[in-house]
Enzyme design. Structure first.
Site, PDB file in Angstrom:
ATOM      1  CE1 TYR A 183      -7.706   5.803   2.946  1.00  0.00           C
ATOM      2  CE2 TYR A 183      -8.185   7.396   1.215  1.00  0.00           C
ATOM      3  CZ  TYR A 183      -8.024   7.094   2.557  1.00  0.00           C
ATOM      4  OH  TYR A 183      -8.186   8.074   3.509  1.00  0.00           O
ATOM      5  CG  HIS A 184      -3.153   3.679  -3.893  1.00  0.00           C
ATOM      6  ND1 HIS A 184      -2.200   4.662  -4.133  1.00  0.00           N
ATOM      7  CD2 HIS A 184      -4.358   4.244  -4.166  1.00  0.00           C
ATOM      8  CE1 HIS A 184      -2.816   5.770  -4.535  1.00  0.00           C
ATOM      9  NE2 HIS A 184      -4.118   5.533  -4.558  1.00  0.00           N
ATOM     10  CG  LEU A 185      -4.870  -1.936   1.195  1.00  0.00           C
ATOM     11  CD1 LEU A 185      -5.230  -0.467   1.304  1.00  0.00           C
ATOM     12  CD2 LEU A 185      -5.747  -2.754   2.152  1.00  0.00           C
ATOM     13  CG  ASP A 214      -1.973   1.074   1.238  1.00  0.00           C
ATOM     14  OD1 ASP A 214      -2.286   1.591   0.146  1.00  0.00           O
ATOM     15  OD2 ASP A 214      -2.497   1.400   2.319  1.00  0.00           O
ATOM     16  CG  HIS A 215       1.196   4.077  -2.787  1.00  0.00           C
ATOM     17  ND1 HIS A 215       0.466   4.035  -3.953  1.00  0.00           N
ATOM     18  CD2 HIS A 215       2.433   3.641  -3.108  1.00  0.00           C
ATOM     19  CE1 HIS A 215       1.229   3.592  -4.942  1.00  0.00           C
ATOM     20  NE2 HIS A 215       2.424   3.336  -4.448  1.00  0.00           N
TER      21      HIS A 215
END
Length: 539
Positions: free
Chosen positions: A472-474, A293-294
Site C-alpha cells: 500500500y505504498h503507491l 509500489d512495494h
C-alpha cells in the site's frame, strides 16, 4: 463560494497543507474530502486498522487490473476514503526513507529536495518520545513512539538471530542510517493513532478562515478562459457544487485519485483523453505514469512456544489486551502488528540496503468483512514479510471513463523487470537465513508456507507470484521533475504549464522511498505548504 486556496483531499498531506495555509490567518482555505469524518473509536486504537481494511464506508477498496506477472491476479489496493485519508487506516510504521532516496530526488532535477533539505521538515512535523535531537523533532504535531521495550519476546529473538548472522543492529531507522535490524517507531500519542487529521486538522478547524466540505466527491477542475485553474466542481449529497479559488487549487488526493482528477479535467496524455471524449487542456504525457509500489509476501511459521496468536484468537486474551489499552494505553492494542524488522542488503555486493523485512509475532489474515478484524492462524505462529526497497517496475493509473464515480484502471506492472525478480529471490533467501538461525531454534517448529517443499528458486518465485500483494505504498503518478514531457510538477510542486494548480501528495515522488511512505508524504506536505506560502507572500 470563493476562497484563496482550495485543497482537494483531506488525507495525510491535505490535512497538513490546509492547516499550514490557514495558520497565519491571512488566507481563506477550503478543504474538500470525499469521505466523512473519522469519528469512530477504531480510528484511534492502533490495532483497529483491521476494521477499516475492507470497509467501503471509509475505504475506496481499489483493485488493480489483472497483473500478468502475478498469475493474472487483481491486487487489493486500499485507499482511505475518510478524513485523514490512508493515514487514518494504515499500520502507523514511521520510516522516513534512506537518505539517498531524497538525494536521488534532488539529482533528478529537483533542487531543494536532497536529504539535507528535507530533514528540517521531517523534524518540524515530529515530536519524538526520546526528545529533540539532530535527527528528531521535539515539538511537532505528529507524535512518534518507539515500540522498543514493549515488544513480544519473539521479536527480541528475531534481533538476536540477525545479530548472530552478522547483520547490523539499528536502534533508530530514522537516524544516521536506515540499515540494519531493529524495532520500528510508530506514530502514536499515549497509545492512540497520531496522524494529520487529529494533530493538524482538528485544531485548525477552530479557525474562522478554514472550512471543510466532507462527502464531496471532486468531479473536475474548473478553468478560466486563459487556462488558469480557478476552482473545483464536486458532487455532494447528490448535488453539483462549485467552489472558486483566488490563488491556487492544491491537489492532495493521493497517487490514485490525483492523476484521475487531472485526467478528468483535461490534463494528461492527449490520445488517452480523446479516447474518453475529454478535451485536452494541457498535454502532460506522464500524468498517471511512473506508478511505483512495494510488493510484499509473507512467510508463515508455526511456533514451538506461544505467540500473540493465542491471545488475539481468544475472547479472554482480547479482553486483557483491551483492558491494558483502556487503563494504561499500552500492550499489543497500542502498537502496530509489525513490531520488528529492518533494511538489509540482499547480497554482499549490493551498494545499499535493498530489502525491507517486517517481523510479526502474530500470523494472521484479515477476512473480507469490516466487522471481522484480525483473524489469527489457528496455531501458535508468526510471520516474516519482505519487499524490495526500490523496485524498478513501473505502472500507471488511467481513467476508465469520463465519469468521476468510476474507479480508475490501476496497472502496477509488478515484477516486470529482471532486477525485481532477482530481489524476490534475495529476500526469500534472507528470510530463511534468519528463520534458520540458532537464536530462533527454540521458536521455529516449521515453515508452514511456502514450506520446505519450495526448495528451488523457481518454486520460491512461484510462491511469491501467487501470494504477494501490495503493501500500500503507491506513489509517483504525478512525478516531480524539470521537463514537462517527463514529469508533471516542478520543484515547487507547480503543475507544468498550468497556472493556479499544484500537487502536494505522494504522487509527486520521483522515485519510491525505502520503507513506509506515510512519513515522507507528510514531509512533502510540510515543505509544499511552506513553498505555497512563500510564493503567496511574493505575489
Amino acid at each position: 463560494m470563493i476562497f484563496d486556496f482550495i485543497v482537494v483531499g483531506a488525507g495525510s498531506a491535505g490535512c497538513i497543507v490546509a492547516s499550514r495555509l490557514s495558520e497565519t490567518g491571512r488566507h481563506t482555505v477550503l478543504l474538500i474530502e470525499a469521505g466523512g469524518e473519522d469519528k469512530s473509536f477504531w480510528f484511534k486504537i492502533p490495532v483497529g486498522y483491521a476494521r477499516s481494511y475492507y470497509n467501503p464506508k471509509v475505504n475506496w477498496m481499489y483493485r488493480t487490473e489483472p497483473e500478468p506477472n502475478l498469475g493474472g491476479r487483481r491486487i487489493y489496493a486500499p485507499r482511505g476514503k475518510v478524513q485523514g485519508g490512508s493515514g487514518s487506516i494504515n499500520a502507523m510504521v514511521f520510516v522516513r526513507g534512506a537518505q539517498q532516496d531524497f538525494d536521488d530526488w534532488r539529482d533528478a532535477g529537483n533542487p531543494g529536495w536532497g536529504f539535507s533539505d528535507v530533514l528540517p521538515y521531517f523534524r518540524r512535523l515530529e515530536t519524538h518520545a526520546r526528545g529533540e535531537s539532530p535527527w528528531h523533532g521535539g515539538d511537532g504535531p505528529i507524535h512518534v513512539t518507539p515500540m522498543r521495550g514493549g515488544t513480544h519476546p519473539l521479536s527480541d529473538a528475531f534481533l538476536d538471530a540477525c545479530d548472530e548472522l552478522g547483520l547490523p543492529l539499528n536502534d533508530d531507522f530514522n537516524g544516521a542510517t536506515i540499515e540494519g535490524a531493529g524495532v520500528y517507531d510508530i506514530n502514536t500519542r499515549r497509545g492512540q493513532r497520531s496522524h494529520s487529521s487529529t494533530e493538524y486538522l482538528r485544531p485548525a478547524l477552530k479557525r474562522a478562515n478554514l472550512s471543510i466540505e466532507r462527502e464531496a466527491h471532486a468531479r473536475r477542475l474548473l478553468l478560466d478562459t486563459d487556462g488558469r485553474v480557478s476552482g473545483i466542481e464536486v458532487v455532494q449529497h447528490g448535488q453539483v457544487r462549485r467552489f472558486a479559488a483566488r490563488r491556487e487549487v492544491i491537489l492532495a488526493a493521493g497517487a490514485v485519485d490525483t492523476p484521475k482528477l487531472m485526467q478528468l479535467s483535461g490534463f494528461g496524455e492527449g490520445t488517452t483523453l480523446a479516447a474518453h471524449g475529454i478535451e485536452t487542456r494541457k498535454h502532460l504525457p506522464t500524468v498517471g505514469q511512473n506508478l511505483q509500489d512495494h510488493l510484499c509476501a509473507s512467510f508463515y511459521y508455526r511456533s514451538k512456544k506461544p505467540t500473540l496468536n493465542g491471545d488475539f484468537g481468544s475472547l479472554i486474551g482480547q479482553a486483557r489486551f483491551g483492558l491494558m489499552w483502556l487503563l494504561k494505553r499500552s500492550g499489543p492494542f497500542a502498537m502496530s502488528v509489525n513490531q520488528a524488522g529492518g533494511f538489509f542488503r540482499g547480497s554482499p555486493d549490493e551498494p545499499r540496503p535493498n530489502i525491507q523485512i517486517y517481523f510479526n509475532p502474530l500470523s494472521y489474515r484479515i477476512p473480507d468483512n469490516p466487522r471481522a478484524g484480525l483473524t489469527p492462524e489457528p496455531y501458535p505462529g508468526f510471520l516474516i514479510a519482505f519487499n524490495a526497497c526500490r523496485p524498478t517496475s513501473k505502472g500507471s493509473v488511467t481513467i476508465a471513463s469520463p465519469d468521476a464515480s468510476d474507479a480508475p484502471l490501476i496497472q502496477p506492472n509488478y515484477l516486470s523487470t529482471e532486477r525485481d525478480i532477482a530481489e524476490v529471490l534475495q529476500g526469500s533467501r534472507l528470510v530463511r537465513r534468519i528463520a534458520d538461525a540458532r537464536a530462533l531454534d527454540g521458536w521455529v517448529a516449521e515453515e508452514v508456507s511456502p514450506s520446505k517443499r519450495a526448495d528451488t528458486d523457481a518454486k520460491l518465485l512461484d510462491y511469491f507470484r501467487g501470494n504477494s500483494g501490495s503493501i500500500y505504498h503507491l506513489c509517483g503518478t504525478c512525478a516531480m521533475g524539470a521537463h514537462p514531457d517527463k514529469s508533471v510538477v516542478d520543484a515547487r510542486l507547480r503543475v507544468h504549464g498550468v497556472p493556479g494548480l499544484r500537487i502536494v501528495d505522494a504522487s509527486i515522488f520521483p522515485n519510491i522511498t525505502a520503507g513506509n511512505i506515510n512519513a515522507p508524504t507528510m514531509m512533502v506536505a510540510e515543505k509544499g505548504a511552506a513553498m505555497i506560502l512563500e510564493d503567496a507572500a511574493r505575489s
